[in-house]
Design a protein around this motif. Sequence first.
Motif, short mmCIF file in Angstrom:
data_model
loop_
_atom_site.label_atom_id
_atom_site.label_comp_id
_atom_site.label_asym_id
_atom_site.label_seq_id
_atom_site.Cartn_x
_atom_site.Cartn_y
_atom_site.Cartn_z
N ARG A 273 20.61 74.64 -43.37
CA ARG A 273 21.60 73.75 -43.96
C ARG A 273 22.92 73.91 -43.19
NH1 ARG A 273 19.78 72.12 -49.10
NH2 ARG A 273 18.20 73.49 -50.01
N ARG A 274 23.57 72.79 -42.94
CA ARG A 274 24.91 72.76 -42.37
C ARG A 274 24.99 73.39 -40.97
NH1 ARG A 274 25.24 74.74 -47.39
NH2 ARG A 274 25.74 76.83 -46.65
N PHE A 275 23.90 73.32 -40.21
CA PHE A 275 23.94 73.91 -38.87
C PHE A 275 24.90 73.16 -37.95
CE2 PHE A 275 22.39 74.16 -34.46
CZ PHE A 275 22.49 75.53 -34.27
N SER B 256 13.92 71.23 -31.75
CA SER B 256 15.24 70.78 -31.32
C SER B 256 16.28 71.35 -32.28
CB SER B 256 15.33 69.26 -31.31
OG SER B 256 15.10 68.74 -32.61
N ALA B 257 17.47 71.62 -31.76
CA ALA B 257 18.57 72.13 -32.57
C ALA B 257 18.09 73.31 -33.42
CB ALA B 257 19.17 71.03 -33.43
N ASP B 258 18.15 73.16 -34.77
CA ASP B 258 17.75 74.25 -35.66
C ASP B 258 16.39 74.01 -36.29
OD1 ASP B 258 18.79 72.07 -37.06
OD2 ASP B 258 19.24 73.29 -38.81
N TYR C 291 29.74 83.11 -41.11
CA TYR C 291 29.42 81.73 -41.49
C TYR C 291 28.29 81.79 -42.51
CZ TYR C 291 28.12 76.82 -41.13
OH TYR C 291 27.84 75.51 -41.42
N GLU C 292 28.49 81.12 -43.61
CA GLU C 292 27.47 81.08 -44.66
C GLU C 292 26.44 80.01 -44.34
OE1 GLU C 292 26.98 83.03 -47.23
OE2 GLU C 292 28.67 84.28 -46.61
N TYR C 293 25.20 80.40 -44.34
CA TYR C 293 24.14 79.45 -44.04
C TYR C 293 22.97 79.69 -44.98
CZ TYR C 293 22.21 83.46 -41.52
OH TYR C 293 21.75 84.70 -41.19
N GLU C 294 22.16 78.69 -45.12
CA GLU C 294 20.95 78.78 -45.95
C GLU C 294 19.80 78.16 -45.18
OE1 GLU C 294 21.64 76.84 -49.61
OE2 GLU C 294 22.76 78.51 -50.50
N PHE C 295 18.61 78.64 -45.48
CA PHE C 295 17.41 78.10 -44.84
C PHE C 295 16.71 77.13 -45.77
CE2 PHE C 295 17.90 82.13 -42.54
CZ PHE C 295 17.79 81.68 -41.25
#
Length: 555
Positions: A339-341, A378-380, A414-418
């Motif tokens: 999320r939000r990459f 691609s990307a994330d 950085y806060e991230y979620e999968f």
Amino acid sequence: MDINMLQKRIHKLLIISVMMVLSILVMAFLFIDHGDDSLNHATYTTMNQEIDLCTQRISSQNHTDLVLLNTLAKSLSNSADIDSSLAEMEKENAFTSISYMDSQRGIYFANPSVHVEYNELSKVYKSKVDSAFLGKQSAFIQKQDVITKEFVITYIVPVYDSSKNVTGVLSATSSLRPYATLMKKSVYGGNLYITDLNDFYGIQKDKESKDVLAVLKGIDLSERINGLIGVNGEEHGIVVKEMGFDGWYLCYVNSAKSLNNPLYVMSRANNYVLMVFVVVVMILLWIAYMMMVKNNKEMENLAYKDQLTGAVSFTRFTKLVSMYAQRNVNYSLVSLNMRRFKFMNEILGRDKSDDFLCRVVTCIQSMLKKDEIICRDSADVFYLLLNDTNEDEVARRIYDMFTKIRQNTKDFRYEYEFCCGVASNIEDQEKYTFEQMLTNVMFALAQSKEASSENICFFDEEVHKKKEFENFIESNMQQALDSQCFEMVLQPKMNLQTNSVIAAEALVRWRLEDGTYLPPSSFVDIFEKNRFCSKLDFYMLKKAIQKIRKWIDMG
């Protein structure tokens, strides 16, 4: 082009390269062999010419000595004093010894101190004497003379009286030195021997004479032989030819290097140049092959590996999963996203984001089992192939991966979620193709993205069918409205006291292209969520008003 095709091409080129090298080696061998044959032929030709010349000179010398001895025999037949005549003959000629044997086998020598009885003579000598009494002259080589103890040539001619009767035999011996002089003039270097194929008397010798003689004594010589012998690692030509004396031969040994030095040097130079050429060609072929393998490896890496993280590319991933599925084994396909990459790129920068992706791949790769694969599309966007199909086990492993990734990325502020979707291919369910599995896992990923927190969603066939139906409704509702596929049906309302129709409730039905109808319960809830109900309400109101107008007009 897949890896198998590349490998087949490399193997094909390797086979072609090996065949080219073998062809070059064969041609080089044939060329060298032809050159050696030509050199040997030239050597044998020269040696035969020289030994023929040598034989001619020996024959001429032999004839000269016999003529001289016959002349002496004529003078001896007219002499009354044999001893004096023999002594005079020995002084005036080059013979080493002269003797006379009468019909009674009495022997007279020019040197009166020499006394030899007939019985002491060799069998060969006796046979030649017997032939001379029959009128036959002869010349032969004896291994040793009783006086000089060396190889000598013995001449025997009959002595006639005035009536042409044989009255005796005149014999003379000569050293081989005159013949050696003739032979030295006939051959160019090398080793020349007079031999009865057992003993050897050397006439001309080179530095390797002892080695050559040792080799000759160790082989089985035969008459008129042309061949090769090895002396100190070098080939020598050998020619054996009859000498002109019964049982004796000339054995000539010489090397091409000594006999035809310019031709030998040129031949060896050509061989060395050819071998250098072959080695250079082989090295160039090997370099070309290694460059091709390296280029194919680089092409393979470009096509089958993610250049940033080192994970498998999506193209390669599809090939590997398809091959894995053909083995008819159970597996799970996992789709992983963040999320939000895109905001990470903006906040932390491209380099930091790329470093984060590399750490994700490193952490996951360290936790994969044998034959399990990680792919970055691609990307994330990541895909995993896992051997496990049990939902609890798969979920546990994925959460462990999340935990390890978080531990390895604590320095990223950085806060991230999968978001994670999982689709499994197991025995008690319908087997899916890779394309179907990919569709299923993307559907599960979409469900995970709809969740408010980090969640792992497993593909569910019933949920999928429900979503497919919702997608069908939403994709076709506007077209159905425009095409007036929504039909109004009237539900009458009765007055129970009068048992008469006093009103009707306008209800909606969706008529499909195949003539079947969808009940309101299957689509009204969907329309309420996407706010399509307002359009349908006004549509139905219009239909109801049109119906009332029609009834009024009909009275």
